[in-house]
Design an enzyme around this catalytic site. Structure first.
Site, PDB file in Angstrom:
ATOM      1  N   GLY A  55       2.222   4.698  -0.823  1.00 47.20           N
ATOM      2  CA  GLY A  55       1.064   6.372  -0.505  1.00 47.20           C
ATOM      3  C   GLY A  55       2.683   7.287  -0.865  1.00 47.20           C
TER       4      GLY A  55
ATOM      5  N   GLU B   5       0.677  -1.104   0.156  1.00 48.92           N
ATOM      6  CA  GLU B   5      -0.802  -0.108   0.036  1.00 48.92           C
ATOM      7  C   GLU B   5       0.661   1.336   0.080  1.00 48.92           C
ATOM      8  OE1 GLU B   5      -2.232  -0.080   3.433  1.00 48.92           O
ATOM      9  OE2 GLU B   5      -3.213  -2.184   2.951  1.00 48.92           O
TER      10      GLU B   5
ATOM     11  N   CYS C 105      -4.748  33.705  10.093  1.00 50.75           N
ATOM     12  CA  CYS C 105      -4.869  34.240  11.177  1.00 50.75           C
ATOM     13  C   CYS C 105      -4.602  33.055  12.839  1.00 50.75           C
ATOM     14  CB  CYS C 105      -6.008  34.689  12.093  1.00 50.75           C
ATOM     15  SG  CYS C 105      -6.102  36.411  11.132  1.00 50.75           S
ATOM     16  N   GLU C 106      -3.126  32.126  12.314  1.00 53.92           N
ATOM     17  CA  GLU C 106      -2.699  31.355  13.312  1.00 53.92           C
ATOM     18  C   GLU C 106      -1.280  32.030  13.802  1.00 53.92           C
ATOM     19  OE1 GLU C 106      -4.085  29.107  15.541  1.00 53.92           O
ATOM     20  OE2 GLU C 106      -5.922  28.719  14.631  1.00 53.92           O
TER      21      GLU C 106
ATOM     22  N   ARG D 186       1.394  19.626   7.393  1.00 54.78           N
ATOM     23  CA  ARG D 186       2.699  18.997   7.483  1.00 54.78           C
ATOM     24  C   ARG D 186       3.742  19.409   8.409  1.00 54.78           C
ATOM     25  NH1 ARG D 186       5.673  15.972   6.070  1.00 54.78           N
ATOM     26  NH2 ARG D 186       5.719  14.259   6.553  1.00 54.78           N
TER      27      ARG D 186
ATOM     28  N   TYR E 283       0.083  14.142   0.937  1.00 56.19           N
ATOM     29  CA  TYR E 283      -0.563  14.460   2.277  1.00 56.19           C
ATOM     30  C   TYR E 283      -0.232  16.171   2.309  1.00 56.19           C
ATOM     31  CZ  TYR E 283      -0.426   9.533   3.395  1.00 56.19           C
ATOM     32  OH  TYR E 283       0.029   8.507   3.574  1.00 56.19           O
TER      33      TYR E 283
HETATM   34  N1  LLP Z   1      -1.421   2.342   3.886  1.00 61.57           N
HETATM   35  C1  LLP Z   1      -2.234   2.794   5.481  1.00 61.57           C
HETATM   36  C2  LLP Z   1      -3.122   1.553   6.551  1.00 61.57           C
HETATM   37  C3  LLP Z   1      -2.559   3.674   6.054  1.00 61.57           C
HETATM   38  O1  LLP Z   1      -2.809   4.101   6.872  1.00 61.57           O
HETATM   39  C4  LLP Z   1      -1.406   4.647   4.957  1.00 61.57           C
HETATM   40  C5  LLP Z   1      -0.710   5.917   5.685  1.00 61.57           C
HETATM   41  C6  LLP Z   1      -0.731   3.990   4.168  1.00 61.57           C
HETATM   42  C7  LLP Z   1      -0.929   3.066   3.721  1.00 61.57           C
HETATM   43  C8  LLP Z   1       0.448   4.817   3.382  1.00 61.57           C
HETATM   44  O2  LLP Z   1       1.249   4.845   4.171  1.00 61.57           O
HETATM   45  P1  LLP Z   1       2.389   5.988   3.041  1.00 61.57           P
HETATM   46  O3  LLP Z   1       2.680   5.062   2.339  1.00 61.57           O
HETATM   47  O4  LLP Z   1       2.067   7.037   2.481  1.00 61.57           O
HETATM   48  O5  LLP Z   1       3.786   6.060   4.074  1.00 61.57           O
HETATM   49  N2  LLP Z   1      -0.484  12.213   7.011  1.00 61.57           N
HETATM   50  C9  LLP Z   1       1.117  11.697   7.549  1.00 61.57           C
HETATM   51  C10 LLP Z   1       0.673  10.907   7.337  1.00 61.57           C
HETATM   52  C11 LLP Z   1      -0.241   9.563   7.510  1.00 61.57           C
HETATM   53  C12 LLP Z   1       0.119   8.344   7.107  1.00 61.57           C
HETATM   54  C13 LLP Z   1      -1.454   7.903   7.269  1.00 61.57           C
HETATM   55  N3  LLP Z   1      -1.469   6.273   6.287  1.00 61.57           N
HETATM   56  C14 LLP Z   1       2.357  13.350   7.190  1.00 61.57           C
HETATM   57  O6  LLP Z   1       1.826  13.501   6.251  1.00 61.57           O
HETATM   58  O7  LLP Z   1       3.577  12.425   7.154  1.00 61.57           O
END
Ligand code: LLP
Length: 436
Positions: A279, A277, A359-360, A316, A388
């Site tokens: 991302g 998975e 405004c933060e 972030r 993200y």
């Molecule tokens: N699978 C599941 C079940 C997840 O919860 C996530 C991310 C992914 C895959 C993908 O993870 P990646 O390959 O993108 O690292 N907003 C945060 C990251 C939150 C990740 C949430 N879950 C940031 O900006 O660092």
């Protein structure tokens, strides 16, 4: 690695000069490189090819339909976490059998939508959720597959506690002991076939060991379950692979695969299915945020660079103390960056805070950052913002979200038009009085 490079002091995305693009489409703008998306997707697919995995792109990292479409065209499935993402995946033409649906709080409406769409797997988070999905599937007269999210209690050593998920105290998944009881209790359901184990330990995970440890624990669990007559034929190892926020920050896919592939090969050879998975490792380096300097202001001895973007477009830095490389898109030869790094060895840089209009006091993109001299009207690029970024943007302070542009070679396409104030208030104007 990505296709954002300086040529004669000007930043290009592939063959497009970003100073010219910004003049044409305005700022703030998320600009994505198609080639970079394709490069990263193909690189992970080829590193893990011996396992012939289903690669479910984590849509939450960057869910623009046009981007999901381009990855689906290369064979990507989708990791979804809401009815909305299942809906998007379907619209984008993703093979629904290659869609997994995760999340601790799936509603009945979302479950029905996913069952109707015929998704590949529900990633299950609790006993109550399993029972609910099984009963809805029964009512609908359909069957579906499920993978139990197991929390392996491994520390992924992510940069921030808010992005750690695989430890015991996390709200995600069930621990290994409970997982055994879970399979014994639900492993023979006819409507919801519990046939998989799902892991996701955190994000970003820059070292391979936590994956190895958690996969070993899952394989041991699968062997134990086998002795009680329960077959697990699918192992979803989640996402979390790192991205290059700094040049060379993350191991390449081959380094992850070198340890993970041999570990999973016997399971694969015995007829198992592997799911990944990813991302961020696909999307982060594929996008930047372009923002223009509105004003320069001194506060005591501190220099503030006030830009037309901020925490409402890229949260972030505020939320996770995340560090994103920022640099002007037009620089003198001495300031062409040889690398993206926290320490840039260049004596003529000026330390400043890059802040937004919200405004933060938490509204900043960078604090205490050494930058080449910048002036009102200059354009800055916030790098590695494809993951993200836009997806976590908000309308706080009734601000519009950035336009989104996809570059391919020397062509660009608007893939999310700029919002208007009318877009922002449209749903409120439609609201009607109602009585309960
Ligand atoms: N699978 C599941 C079940 C997840 O919860 C996530 C991310 C992914 C895959 C993908 O993870 P990646 O390959 O993108 O690292 N907003 C945060 C990251 C939150 C990740 C949430 N879950 C940031 O900006 O660092």
């Amino acid at each position: 690695m990505d296709y954002f490079n300086y040529r004669d002091g000007q930043l290009f995305c592939e063959d497009i000069n970003l100073n010219e693009l910004a003049t044409q489409v305005g700022t703030p703008a998320y600009v994505y490189s198609q080639k970079t998306f394709e490069h990263h997707y193909d690189a992970i697919a080829s590193a893990f090819a011996p396992l012939d995995p289903i690669i479910c792109y984590a849509m939450k990292s960057c869910d623009n339909l046009n981007i999901v479409k381009l990855l689906a065209a290369r064979g990507a499935g989708a990791d979804t976490v809401s009815g909305g993402e299942v809906y998007r995946a379907k619209l984008a033409g993703v093979n629904m059998k290659h869609v997994v649906f995760a999340g601790v709080g799936k509603t009945d409406a979302e479950i029905r939508l996913a069952l109707e769409a015929g998704i590949g797997y529900f990633n299950i988070e609790s006993e109550a959720e399993f029972e609910n999905i099984a009963s809805i599937a029964k009512q609908m007269g359909v069957q579906a597959n499920a993978a139990l999210r197991v929390n392996p209690d491994v520390d992924p050593e992510t940069a921030h506690e808010k992005t750690t998920t695989g430890k015991k105290e996390s709200k995600f998944g069930v621990d290994i002991e409970r997982a055994k009881r879970f399979f014994e209790h639900y492993g023979r359901d006819e409507n919801l076939r519990l046939c998989g184990i799902h892991l996701h330990i955190g994000s970003p995970v820059y070292i391979v060991e936590p994956y190895v440890k958690s996969i070993q624990k899952a394989l041991t669990l699968i062997e134990e379950l086998k002795t009680t007559g329960l077959t697990v034929d699918t192992l979803d190892i989640g996402g979390g692979f790192g991205a290059d926020y700094e040049t060379g920050r993350t191991p390449d896919f081959a380094a992850y695969a070198a340890q993970i592939v041999p570990l999973l090969q016997p399971f694969k050879n015995a007829g198992g299915t592997i799911i990944l998975e990813p991302g961020r490792c696909v999307s982060a380096n594929s996008g930047i945020l372009l923002t223009r300097v509105s004003y320069i202001k001194m506060g005591g001895t501190k220099k503030f660079v006030i830009v037309d973007s901020g925490m409402h477009h890229l949260i972030r830095p505020t939320l996770y103390d995340a560090w994103q490389f920022i640099w002007p898109t037009k620089v003198a030869p001495m300031h062409v960056p040889a690398k993206r790094a926290m320490e840039m060895d260049n004596p003529s840089l000026e330390v400043c805070d890059v802040v937004g209009p919200i405004c933060e006091s938490g509204d900043y993109l960078a604090k205490g950052r050494a930058l080449p001299p910048v002036a009102r009207g200059d354009l800055l690029a916030v790098f590695t913002a494809g993951a993200y970024g836009s997806v976590m943007a908000s309308h706080y302070n009734t601000m519009t979200r950035p336009i989104e542009i996809l570059v391919n070679g020397n062509e660009h396409r608007i893939i999310r038009r700029r919002e208007t104030y009318d877009d922002l208030i449209a749903l409120e104007l439609e609201a009607e009085p109602a009585s309960v």
